[in-house]
Motif scaffolding. Structure first.
Motif, mmCIF file in Angstrom:
data_model
loop_
_atom_site.group_PDB
_atom_site.id
_atom_site.type_symbol
_atom_site.label_atom_id
_atom_site.label_comp_id
_atom_site.label_asym_id
_atom_site.label_seq_id
_atom_site.Cartn_x
_atom_site.Cartn_y
_atom_site.Cartn_z
ATOM 1 N N LEU A 244 -10.595 -5.486 11.819
ATOM 2 C CA LEU A 244 -9.359 -4.769 11.537
ATOM 3 C C LEU A 244 -8.176 -5.542 12.106
ATOM 4 O O LEU A 244 -8.307 -6.240 13.106
ATOM 5 C CB LEU A 244 -9.412 -3.384 12.180
ATOM 6 C CG LEU A 244 -10.434 -2.420 11.595
ATOM 7 C CD1 LEU A 244 -10.478 -1.141 12.409
ATOM 8 C CD2 LEU A 244 -10.108 -2.110 10.145
ATOM 9 N N TRP B 267 0.817 -1.218 0.000
ATOM 10 C CA TRP B 267 0.000 0.000 0.000
ATOM 11 C C TRP B 267 0.849 1.265 0.000
ATOM 12 O O TRP B 267 0.400 2.324 -0.471
ATOM 13 C CB TRP B 267 -0.978 0.003 1.173
ATOM 14 C CG TRP B 267 -0.399 0.311 2.520
ATOM 15 C CD1 TRP B 267 0.083 -0.593 3.425
ATOM 16 C CD2 TRP B 267 -0.244 1.597 3.109
ATOM 17 N NE1 TRP B 267 0.524 0.066 4.551
ATOM 18 C CE2 TRP B 267 0.341 1.401 4.392
ATOM 19 C CE3 TRP B 267 -0.541 2.890 2.704
ATOM 20 C CZ2 TRP B 267 0.632 2.459 5.257
ATOM 21 C CZ3 TRP B 267 -0.256 3.949 3.566
ATOM 22 C CH2 TRP B 267 0.319 3.734 4.825
ATOM 23 N N ARG B 268 2.073 1.150 0.484
ATOM 24 C CA ARG B 268 2.910 2.347 0.534
ATOM 25 C C ARG B 268 3.643 2.613 -0.774
ATOM 26 O O ARG B 268 4.249 3.663 -0.943
ATOM 27 C CB ARG B 268 3.934 2.225 1.674
ATOM 28 C CG ARG B 268 3.296 2.269 3.054
ATOM 29 C CD ARG B 268 4.342 2.149 4.131
ATOM 30 N NE ARG B 268 5.188 3.343 4.178
ATOM 31 C CZ ARG B 268 6.366 3.385 4.789
ATOM 32 N NH1 ARG B 268 6.857 2.296 5.376
ATOM 33 N NH2 ARG B 268 7.074 4.497 4.814
ATOM 34 N N LEU C 14 -4.935 -1.783 17.403
ATOM 35 C CA LEU C 14 -5.133 -1.686 15.962
ATOM 36 C C LEU C 14 -3.809 -1.414 15.276
ATOM 37 O O LEU C 14 -3.052 -0.538 15.701
ATOM 38 C CB LEU C 14 -6.091 -0.548 15.634
ATOM 39 C CG LEU C 14 -7.575 -0.767 15.930
ATOM 40 C CD1 LEU C 14 -8.364 0.470 15.532
ATOM 41 C CD2 LEU C 14 -8.111 -1.966 15.161
ATOM 42 N N ALA C 15 -3.547 -2.151 14.193
ATOM 43 C CA ALA C 15 -2.322 -1.957 13.437
ATOM 44 C C ALA C 15 -2.516 -0.768 12.507
ATOM 45 O O ALA C 15 -3.398 -0.775 11.659
ATOM 46 C CB ALA C 15 -2.019 -3.208 12.630
ATOM 47 N N GLU C 16 -1.695 0.269 12.682
ATOM 48 C CA GLU C 16 -1.878 1.475 11.869
ATOM 49 C C GLU C 16 -1.165 1.384 10.531
ATOM 50 O O GLU C 16 -1.456 2.148 9.615
ATOM 51 C CB GLU C 16 -1.344 2.695 12.632
ATOM 52 C CG GLU C 16 -2.217 3.080 13.806
ATOM 53 C CD GLU C 16 -1.742 4.356 14.465
ATOM 54 O OE1 GLU C 16 -0.520 4.562 14.548
ATOM 55 O OE2 GLU C 16 -2.601 5.156 14.879
ATOM 56 N N ASP C 17 -0.210 0.452 10.413
ATOM 57 C CA ASP C 17 0.597 0.378 9.205
ATOM 58 C C ASP C 17 -0.023 -0.536 8.161
ATOM 59 O O ASP C 17 0.529 -0.746 7.104
ATOM 60 C CB ASP C 17 1.985 -0.183 9.563
ATOM 61 C CG ASP C 17 1.841 -1.564 10.175
ATOM 62 O OD1 ASP C 17 2.209 -2.562 9.522
ATOM 63 O OD2 ASP C 17 1.328 -1.654 11.305
ATOM 64 N N PHE C 18 -1.154 -1.079 8.448
ATOM 65 C CA PHE C 18 -1.748 -2.104 7.594
ATOM 66 C C PHE C 18 -2.993 -1.552 6.927
ATOM 67 O O PHE C 18 -3.765 -0.863 7.553
ATOM 68 C CB PHE C 18 -2.108 -3.316 8.458
ATOM 69 C CG PHE C 18 -2.163 -4.583 7.670
ATOM 70 C CD1 PHE C 18 -3.364 -5.176 7.345
ATOM 71 C CD2 PHE C 18 -0.993 -5.196 7.236
ATOM 72 C CE1 PHE C 18 -3.411 -6.344 6.612
ATOM 73 C CE2 PHE C 18 -1.021 -6.350 6.499
ATOM 74 C CZ PHE C 18 -2.240 -6.939 6.192
ATOM 75 N N PRO C 19 -3.195 -1.850 5.646
ATOM 76 C CA PRO C 19 -4.388 -1.298 5.006
ATOM 77 C C PRO C 19 -5.659 -1.903 5.597
ATOM 78 O O PRO C 19 -5.624 -2.949 6.206
ATOM 79 C CB PRO C 19 -4.236 -1.695 3.531
ATOM 80 C CG PRO C 19 -3.294 -2.824 3.530
ATOM 81 C CD PRO C 19 -2.403 -2.671 4.714
ATOM 82 N N ILE C 20 -6.761 -1.209 5.382
ATOM 83 C CA ILE C 20 -8.025 -1.713 5.898
ATOM 84 C C ILE C 20 -8.442 -2.952 5.112
ATOM 85 O O ILE C 20 -8.058 -3.113 3.963
ATOM 86 C CB ILE C 20 -9.136 -0.644 5.831
ATOM 87 C CG1 ILE C 20 -9.252 -0.094 4.408
ATOM 88 C CG2 ILE C 20 -8.860 0.454 6.818
ATOM 89 C CD1 ILE C 20 -10.455 0.780 4.201
ATOM 90 N N PRO C 21 -9.228 -3.777 5.732
ATOM 91 C CA PRO C 21 -9.644 -4.998 5.059
ATOM 92 C C PRO C 21 -10.490 -4.724 3.818
ATOM 93 O O PRO C 21 -10.993 -3.628 3.636
ATOM 94 C CB PRO C 21 -10.498 -5.702 6.107
ATOM 95 C CG PRO C 21 -10.136 -5.079 7.390
ATOM 96 C CD PRO C 21 -9.720 -3.701 7.092
ATOM 97 N N GLU D 34 -5.112 -6.453 14.160
ATOM 98 C CA GLU D 34 -4.608 -6.029 15.468
ATOM 99 C C GLU D 34 -3.296 -6.710 15.741
ATOM 100 O O GLU D 34 -3.045 -7.810 15.272
ATOM 101 C CB GLU D 34 -5.593 -6.433 16.568
ATOM 102 C CG GLU D 34 -6.756 -5.505 16.712
ATOM 103 C CD GLU D 34 -7.634 -5.863 17.910
ATOM 104 O OE1 GLU D 34 -7.182 -6.631 18.778
ATOM 105 O OE2 GLU D 34 -8.763 -5.371 17.948
#
Lengths: 445, 355
Positions: free
Chosen positions: A62, A23-24, A69-76, A64
């Protein structure tokens, strides 16, 4: 027309791509994950490549890590059926497969949704039947905790049987629509679903018509013993995580070998190992892209992901030291038994450090991580197909939509030239593409 | 805009071949298509051509939320609503589907939380059969509450997509809802961001079970003018729409003949609400609608065409232009969301929802 065996190819659309760093990447369409247009574009590219099907998985909560919550991971991925319906509007041939779990859903709703999708898409729906591994899911569905592995599979078996009964409730020609005689439905062709089981008890008729394909194509993943049993009994397409040819071959032979005991033929089950390719026009370019993706994940995050997967905190161990498998209990991880075993085997086989093994979780969660040129990918696929280790592949797309574009524009033409993949769709339903017959309604036998 | 007349709102419900039970037998009806999604897609497109606020899916043959997705994919501006039967699905699943549809449609989703469905086969071992009607209603209200908490669980700016920092989301702006209720226990948060509309538009029907309070759109049957005005003034928020079942033709005589024909096609004891019927010409209907609306009896109308697709086509081609000419209805969409069309503002982000 070539008599050569051809590959069946599916593509997985999940998150922003299967790679955690995807995603980045500047080329990934990460801000369009909630736009209809992205799903339509993805579907149209896949259809351009004459692929059998797109698969969208269900993600129930989401991501975790350690309860945060993992902030570095895209949403499902967004809602499965909505995404597939939107893709149906943008395409006309490609199969549309989605996961709906058998643990937190009701069989009637699953049957109804897939009947709707099959009619929306004129016969292109597939149902990926999973039980769900998400440990947070029960707490969003008013449950106290996860079901035991074996109970989940028991429920799944009954669930699937009941879903089929719902699909068979209306015969294919139940709608008479005779204006003169005022007969809308031929009541003799609408049957009551009677089911008395451990988990479900039903007595009533469906209110929706039989799907175009009879049943949507039934997909299944999960290589545990229970998973394989379910596959042999019910599935028409099986996804599997195999990271080397001998194991893949053994799995293929074993699973196909169990079919006769269920009265099924070899060609009634399509086996698709997962592969997560990162492609470049040269090997070096491909490796650079892989490194780019890996660099986009901080090592500590990669280790956290690995810890999550193994259900064991690796953060206090030296990152360049060995993976302490002697302290990790594979059996205790009820949700992901087969994947954990795969990683353990891989680490032991290749003497991987924590850092090295953590890179293997960035790609396809234990599926085959392929880095190379389209030509090399074609060689690889051809080798596995001809060895009898698979009927095709489920390709986990690295990043959207470029990863799919490169596959379709560069790898697919090579496969087509070699006679390993269709140049044009010859049928219009997903069953046609997969060479599967249409189930007869038991009520009409 | 100064001098602009107050404009009415229009919602159309699509039920098979129309609200007259025997309508499928009319020569113009397409009964062989009633279980096919494409039929409803085409109807929704007709309604969109007429610039209606909202099309509501009320057919028994196709899964409502899946059909809603197909309609969303084939329309551009019109709102799209469907029934969620709260009896047998979990609010988490419904909230997620509706949020996804609100995103995909860019803010055009609507729903009605119904307590039970006549269309689903009886499950003999589901617990809801043990509950009294008032318990079912209670549960229905809790369902709505949970769904709304879930939609509020993401603050509006929680989605970052910050590639440089490596932050996809701002976790401090996403909250577990920790709902411990009588019927539902849901931790949350929702798995996808706050819907564009904040919350999808909620419809309530006064004639059906299900919560009316807090609904953005309240649908009520046609009553006397006095009763209607009284009801409208007691409604604190949201838009009130009066149900009307039009049977239209070029002349009153022809309209009555059509009504009579459709009545003949009824079989057995079909339940038809005669009070909602309007039998007449397009001009007569436009006159009546103008009178009703300008008297303050409602904010608009809930059209249940007696006969489809003809009834909707006639309404769009013959009644809408009259309303537009009188300045009573939009000539084009000025907003891209359903909240915009209905002029119902979004709920403020609920500050009571915390980690």
């Amino acid at each position: 027309m070539s008599n050569k065996k051809q590959l069946h190819l599916g593509v997985l659309m999940t998150y922003a791509g299967i790679h955690a760093g995807a995603w980045r990447h500047p080329n990934t369409k990460s801000d369009q994950l909630l736009d209809q247009s992205l799903y339509r574009e993805f579907a149209q590219i896949a259809e351009r490549g004459k692929l059998d099907a797109i698969l969208i998985v269900e993600v129930l909560s989401l991501t975790e890590r350690n309860k945060k919550l993992a902030e570095d991971f895209p949403i499902p991925s967004p809602d499965v059926m909505s995404a597939l319906a939107v893709m149906a509007a943008a395409t006309s041939k490609i199969g549309l497969t989605g996961t709906l779990n058998t643990t937190y859903n009701d069989p009637f709703h699953v049957a109804s949704k897939f009947s709707a999708l099959d009619h929306i898409s004129a016969g292109r729906a597939g149902w990926n039947m999973v039980t769900s591994q998400d440990p947070n899911a029960p707490f969003n569905y008013s449950r106290d905790g996860q079901m035991d592995h074996s109970v989940r599979y028991e429920r799944a078996g009954e669930f699937i049987d009941l879903v089929k009964k719902y699909w068979d409730s209306w015969e294919d020609d139940a709608v008479r629509a005779d204006k003169k005689s005022a007969i809308y439905l031929d009541e003799s062709k609408v049957h009551t679903v009677k089911h008395e089981g451990k988990f479900f008890s039903v007595n009533g008729k469906s209110n929706f018509p039989r799907p175009v394909q009879g049943y949507p194509v039934l997909f299944q993943a999960g290589s545990s013993e229970s998973g394989m049993k379910l596959a042999a009994q019910q599935a028409e397409v099986v996804f599997t995580a195999q990271d080397n040819l001998p194991d893949a071959l053994a799995f293929y032979k074993k699973l196909k070998g169990t079919l006769p005991s269920y009265g099924r033929r070899d060609d009634e089950l399509v086996i698709l190992p997962g592969i997560s390719p990162i492609l470049g026009s040269t090997e070096r370019e491909a490796k650079q892209l892989e490194e780019q993706f890996n660099e986009l994940i901080l090592p500590e995050i990669a280790v956290k992901r690995l810890s999550s997967l193994l259900d064991f905190d690796l953060s206090s161990y030296p990152i360049d030291g060995p993976v302490p498998f002697s302290e990790i209990n594979v059996e205790a991880n009820v949700t992901k038994k087969s994947r954990v075993q795969l990683l353990k085997d891989l680490a032991q086989r290749e003497n991987l450090t924590i850092r090295q093994l953590s890179k293997h979780t960035n790609g396809g969660s234990g599926h085959f991580p392929f880095v190379g040129t389209p030509e090399q990918l074609a060689d690889f696929m051809e080798q596995w197909l001809e060895a009898g280790a698979c009927d095709g592949f489920n390709i986990l797309i690295s990043h959207f939509v470029e990863g799919l574009e490169i596959l379709v524009d560069h790898a697919i033409p090579i496969l087509q030239r070699r006679g390993l993949h269709r140049n044009e769709y010859t049928g219009s339903t997903l069953r046609d593409h997969l060479g599967l017959s249409r189930p007869v309604n038991p009520w009409t036998r | 805009m100064t001098g602009q007349r107050r404009q009415l709102h229009l919602m159309v419900s699509l039920q098979g071949s129309g609200y007259e039970p025997g309508s499928w037998r009319h020569s113009s009806a397409q009964p062989d298509k009633l279980h096919l999604p494409i039929y409803y897609q085409q109807l929704a497109q007709t309604a969109e051509r007429g610039k209606l606020d909202l099309v509501y899916l009320d057919n028994p043959f196709i899964d409502p939320l899946t059909l809603m997705a197909a309609i969303v994919a084939n329309t551009d501006r019109i709102g799209v609503g469907a029934t969620v039967t709260t009896e047998l699905i979990e609010p988490f699943a419904a909230a997620r589907s509706l949020a996804a549809l609100d995103h995909f449609s860019k803010g055009r989703s609507a729903w009605y939380a119904g307590t039970h469905s006549n269309y689903e086969p009886q499950r003999l071992n589901d617990r809801s059969s043990e509950w009294t009607p008032s318990q079912l209603l209670e549960r229905n209200q809790e369902f709505i509450q949970v769904a709304e908490k879930l939609w509020d669980s993401w603050e509006a700016d929680a989605l970052l997509v910050d590639r440089a920092q490596g932050k996809y989301i701002d976790a401090s702006r996403i909250h577990r809802i920790n709902h411990e209720g009588k019927y539902y226990q849901v931790v949350g948060p929702l798995g996808i961001p706050r819907p564009p509309q904040g919350r999808p538009i909620r419809i309530g029907f006064t004639e059906l079970e299900g919560a009316i309070g807090g609904a953005d759109v309240v649908v009520t049957p046609r009553a006397s003018l006095e009763e209607a005005i009284a009801r409208k003034s007691s409604l604190h928020s949201g838009k009130l729409l009066t149900t009307i079942v039009p049977i239209l033709a070029h002349t009153e005589v022809d309209a009555r003949a059509l009504a009579s024909e459709l009545r003949q096609y009824r079989t057995s004891k079909n339940n038809v609400q005669e009070d909602n019927l309007f039998v007449g010409t397009p001009t007569q209907l436009a006159d009546w609608m103008e009178m009703w609306f300008t008297s303050g009896a409602s904010d608009g109308f809930h059209i249940q065409p007696a006969l489809l697709p003809l009834g909707l086509e006639d309404f769009v081609d013959q009644v809408i232009p009259l309303l537009q000419a009188r300045g009573l209805f939009r000539t084009d969409y000025s907003s891209s969301t359903l909240r915009g069309h209905l002029d119902v503002p979004a709920e403020r982000f609920s500050e009571e929802v915390t980690q």
